[in-house]
Design a protein around this motif. Structure first.
Motif, PDB file in Angstrom:
ATOM      1  N   GLU A   1      41.219   5.041 -55.527  1.00 21.25           N
ATOM      2  CA  GLU A   1      42.204   4.065 -56.014  1.00 21.25           C
ATOM      3  C   GLU A   1      42.227   2.942 -54.990  1.00 21.25           C
ATOM      4  O   GLU A   1      42.537   3.166 -53.835  1.00 21.25           O
ATOM      5  CB  GLU A   1      43.589   4.713 -56.114  1.00 21.25           C
ATOM      6  CG  GLU A   1      43.625   5.937 -57.024  1.00 21.25           C
ATOM      7  CD  GLU A   1      44.881   6.780 -56.810  1.00 21.25           C
ATOM      8  OE1 GLU A   1      45.981   6.234 -56.959  1.00 21.25           O
ATOM      9  OE2 GLU A   1      44.749   7.967 -56.487  1.00 21.25           O
TER      10      GLU A   1
ATOM     11  N   HIS B   1      43.238   5.748 -51.818  1.00 19.77           N
ATOM     12  CA  HIS B   1      43.322   7.199 -52.044  1.00 19.77           C
ATOM     13  C   HIS B   1      41.976   7.716 -52.531  1.00 19.77           C
ATOM     14  O   HIS B   1      41.364   7.123 -53.411  1.00 19.77           O
ATOM     15  CB  HIS B   1      44.386   7.505 -53.096  1.00 19.77           C
ATOM     16  CG  HIS B   1      45.772   7.155 -52.657  1.00 19.77           C
ATOM     17  ND1 HIS B   1      46.873   7.338 -53.443  1.00 19.77           N
ATOM     18  CD2 HIS B   1      46.235   6.639 -51.494  1.00 19.77           C
ATOM     19  CE1 HIS B   1      47.958   6.952 -52.796  1.00 19.77           C
ATOM     20  NE2 HIS B   1      47.590   6.509 -51.605  1.00 19.77           N
TER      21      HIS B   1
ATOM     22  N   GLU C   1      44.013  14.961 -52.970  1.00 18.65           N
ATOM     23  CA  GLU C   1      44.041  13.513 -52.819  1.00 18.65           C
ATOM     24  C   GLU C   1      44.171  13.166 -51.342  1.00 18.65           C
ATOM     25  O   GLU C   1      45.227  13.365 -50.747  1.00 18.65           O
ATOM     26  CB  GLU C   1      45.237  12.985 -53.622  1.00 18.65           C
ATOM     27  CG  GLU C   1      45.368  11.490 -53.619  1.00 18.65           C
ATOM     28  CD  GLU C   1      46.403  11.002 -54.649  1.00 18.65           C
ATOM     29  OE1 GLU C   1      46.863  11.813 -55.469  1.00 18.65           O
ATOM     30  OE2 GLU C   1      46.738   9.820 -54.606  1.00 18.65           O
TER      31      GLU C   1
HETATM   32 MG    MG Z   1      47.075   8.308 -55.822  1.00 20.51          MG
END
Ligand code: MG
Ligand code: ADP
Length: 728
Positions: free
Chosen positions: A214, A341, A471
């Motif tokens: 991300e 991320h 994550e």
């Molecule tokens: Mg995230």
């Protein structure tokens, strides 16, 4: 009047959204500029096609003869799609991407002109490698490295250039890029995970790592960004008083995307579609003018390439829309920073996500195996994970009281915590039939429901389990994902190898059943790795204290954090797994240490320049006006002048005090830089830049920012925070 700033503002205020051509359906153009399976089927012979697929899926070698066929097909396809040049596209250790374009155009001996691109040119190329960082592996006089085709990442066309993803290697065999170790780590984790999968399903023959990144970023008008030397050269503001309104109202996060920005995003996403980058979500982020973009996850090597490519595309499209993209982790003090991320998981060739709970107890035991092993791997290697995300720019987030912190911990949610607590109680050795049934029905069997109604979400943990993947949130927005991915794959692979040998030993020596052995080993791992698990708010003083008690590392700065990259343990890890030799590991460390020092050095120079050549002269100019004013008042009021000139005189003095502090700060900082440059090793230089040079940034900045508040707005030369962050 400060012309540059006001001209830039005028230009910005007059801008109109740039029209974009967007296809009705994205599926129509997806991958149109990629030499993907579809294009290969049309342009390659059956044998050549099979050969590439084999190389992609099983890592088999492609013969020279077949390479000639492939290159011909690739060339024809790319020329049909507008390419005139080709390049080997690679990711040197600078963190960016590199390319050297050659035209297909060739002149034959008889003067005939042809378009040429042979197998040799596809497979191998020699860029002038002397100017890429190599950490002392290659002496510059031999400056020899070559790029070699990576068939697992498909070629694509950018503009009018056919780009061939490649690795970059020294003639002596050492990797000089980010991709080579990543590919090696993927191979290793494939092997180790496949072996463990065989406990549960004999049909598994391959495991891939998956990555969904991300990308957060700021979008600033190009004219405004270019009006500030610090943004231009360092990618962040080195000074600037905070705006009266910042992000405190949270109105940006929920707000609609401004139309100029939206057109930029549509344009950029169209480019991504053509390049086969499966971008899916876009939204505003916390800070004003901050945004995020996320794709559908892909095989990790491809996802890493796609992220690097995306950053390129974002920059290019931004200039069409008169924007500048800021990837820096902290472009504005006091405003939310940017991260990247990394959502990571493992998937089998049979279509199973190994970090997704399944529908049967056996499948869940497999899930738990990979889940617990990952936690154990993170526990055992937390310092290395911290090291792999360390950089001068990421230091502004990690350890600077912004989530995530510099302390690595794992969040799994209260429900899964309960499951692990239960598993911790499993009997040592053989299990009674009742215990087995109970475990299957009430612990392992309950996991899917547990996850479904697991609503507790944590936003601050650096390593969080989010339902079907982990994550890693501490990665910086400028980072190349290859490094964290290489480390994650490596430590999990090593952990799985160890797990398998322990389980096998229990089966063989203690005559335990397979599932009993697995439960026994998992129980120990859960106990051993308990201290890495943390469900609370992942930053702040309370957690720092607690983490210290637990014995977790808290390396707040890059020079300290990086040391874990060359610890005996790390060198051995990479050597044992054949991911990097000692020389490769050490050279990378060297490069990063040097890069750190250089970044701080550059920032120090820029700050010194702006403060002395922009801020002080402006302050003096304003002070002169005040003096003129006071002199005038004295003329009018005579002895009584102090009554009316009191405030002006205070300002005059305040300005002088700040000027003095700035000047002194710069002089001392320059001295500190000189000392740092003469330190006895690169490591020492970096440490001095961190501990002795960088602290002056705050001192100098403080007074500059105060002056910004004092000096006449009309005179101030630097575009202000309010203007950078709120002009649309
Ligand atoms: Mg995230
Ligand atoms: P959020 O975390 O915002 O709720 P999602 O859960 O949909 O959003 O996923 C966030 C990111 O995680 C996306 O980029 C997505 O592609 C990625 N992701 C989802 N599943 C996996 C997986 N199995 N492996 C790797 N990445 C994944």
């Amino acid at each position: 009047m400060s012309t540059l700033r006001f001209n830039a503002l005028k230009e910005t205020l007059n801008r109109q959204p740039i029209e974009v051509n967007e296809p009705k359906r994205r599926s129509e153009i997806f991958g149109k500029n990629v030499f993907n399976k579809h294009a290969m089927r049309q342009h390659l012979t059956k044998q050549a096609y099979k050969s590439v697929i084999d190389a992609m899926e099983n890592g088999t070698k492609i013969s020279r003869e077949v390479a000639d066929h492939i290159s011909t097909g690739m060339k024809e396809w790319s020329i049909q799609n507008g390419a005139t040049h080709y390049t080997h596209w690679f990711q040197p250790l600078t963190g960016g991407t590199a390319e050297k374009h050659d035209a297909f155009f060739e002149l034959e001996m008889d003067g005939e002109v042809i378009e040429k691109f042979g197998g040799g040119q596809l497979v191998q190329q020699e860029p002038d490698a002397s100017s890429f960082p190599n950490g002392g592996i290659r002496n510059t006089f031999e400056a020899r490295g070559y790029t070699a085709w990576d068939p697992t990442s498909p070629a694509f066309i950018m503009g009018t250039t056919l780009c061939i993803p490649t690795v970059f290697i020294a003639y002596t065999g050492e990797a000089l890029d980010n991709k080579t170790p990543l590919l090696r780590s993927l191979q290793v984790v494939d092997q180790a995970a496949t072996d463990v999968c065989k406990y549960f399903d004999k049909n598994v023959s391959k495991v891939i790592a998956t990555l969904g990144w991300e990308q957060e970023y700021f979008l600033i008008d190009a004219a405004l960004a270019d009006s500030r030397p610090d943004l231009q050269l360092a990618g962040r503001t080195l000074l600037g008083h905070s705006s009266a309104k910042g992000q405190q109202l949270d109105d940006h996060y929920f707000g609609s995307i401004p139309s100029r920005v939206l057109n930029y995003m549509r344009d950029m996403e169209t480019e991504c579609m053509l390049l086969g980058i499966p971008v899916k979500t876009r939204h505003n982020e916390v800070a004003p003018n901050q945004f995020e973009l996320a794709p559908i996850f892909e095989e990790a090597n491809l996802a890493v390439d796609h992220n690097s490519l995306l950053m390129d595309v974002m920059r290019k499209v931004a200039s069409r829309h008169n924007f500048k993209v800021l990837f820096h982790e902290k472009p504005f003090a006091g405003v939310n920073g940017s991260g990247k991320h990394n959502n990571w998981s493992l998937a089998t060739n049979t279509g199973v996500n190994l970090l997704s709970p399944g529908s049967t107890p056996m499948k869940n035991l497999q899930f738990l195996t990979f889940f617990v092993n990952t936690i154990k791997a993170v526990h055992d290697n937390e310092e290395l994970i911290r090291a792999t995300i360390a950089s001068a720019s990421n230091d502004h987030r990690l350890g600077a009281n912004e989530a995530p912190p510099a302390i690595i911990s794992v969040f799994i949610g209260s429900q899964l915590t309960k499951v692990l607590d239960e598993l911790e109680k499993v009997t040592d050795g053989k299990l009674s039939p009742e215990e087995k049934t109970d475990l299957k029905l009430n612990v392992v069997g309950k996991i899917p429901e547990v996850i479904l109604d697991n609503t507790d979400r944590n936003r601050t943990s650096p390593f969080a389990f989010t339902g079907n993947k982990f994550e890693l949130r501490a990665v910086g927005s400028t980072a190349n994902c290859a490094n964290p991915m290489t480390v994650l794959n490596a430590i999990v692979a090593q952990q799985l190898i160890e797990f398998k040998s322990e389980v096998d030993a229990l089966i063989k020596d203690k005559k335990l059943k397979k599932d009993e052995a697995i439960f026994n080993v998992l129980r120990e791992y859960i106990k051993q790795s308990k201290k890495i698990r943390f469900e609370g708010d992942g930053y702040g003083e309370a957690w720092e204290k607690e983490a210290k008690k637990r014995g977790l590392s808290n390396n707040k700065t890059t020079p300290t954090a990086l040391k874990a990259k060359v610890s005996k343990k790390t060198i051995k890890l990479f050597e044992d797994l054949n991911i990097m030799s000692k020389i490769e590991t050490e050279s990378r460390y060297e490069i990063e240490v040097e890069e750190y020092a250089m970044r701080i050095q550059i920032e120090g120079r820029i700050l010194g320049d702006i403060a002395r050549n922009h801020v002080i002269p402006t302050a003096v100019k304003y002070q002169n006006r005040l003096i003129e004013n006071v002199v005038g008042l004295k003329e009018i009021y005579g002895k009584e002048f102090k009554k009316v000139a009191k405030e002006q005189m205070i300002l005059i003095e305040e300005i002088s005090e700040h000027i003095e502090k700035i000047n002194k700060g710069i002089t001392e900082m320059t001295e500190a830089r000189k000392k740092a440059n003469n330190a006895k090793s690169a490591e020492d230089t970096a440490a001095q830049y961190c501990d002795k040079v960088k602290p002056y940034f705050d001192v100098i900045r403080y007074s500059c920012d105060k002056l910004e508040l004092l000096v006449d707005n009309e005179l101030w030369p630097l575009t202000k925070y309010r203007e950078l962050l709120f002009t649309r």
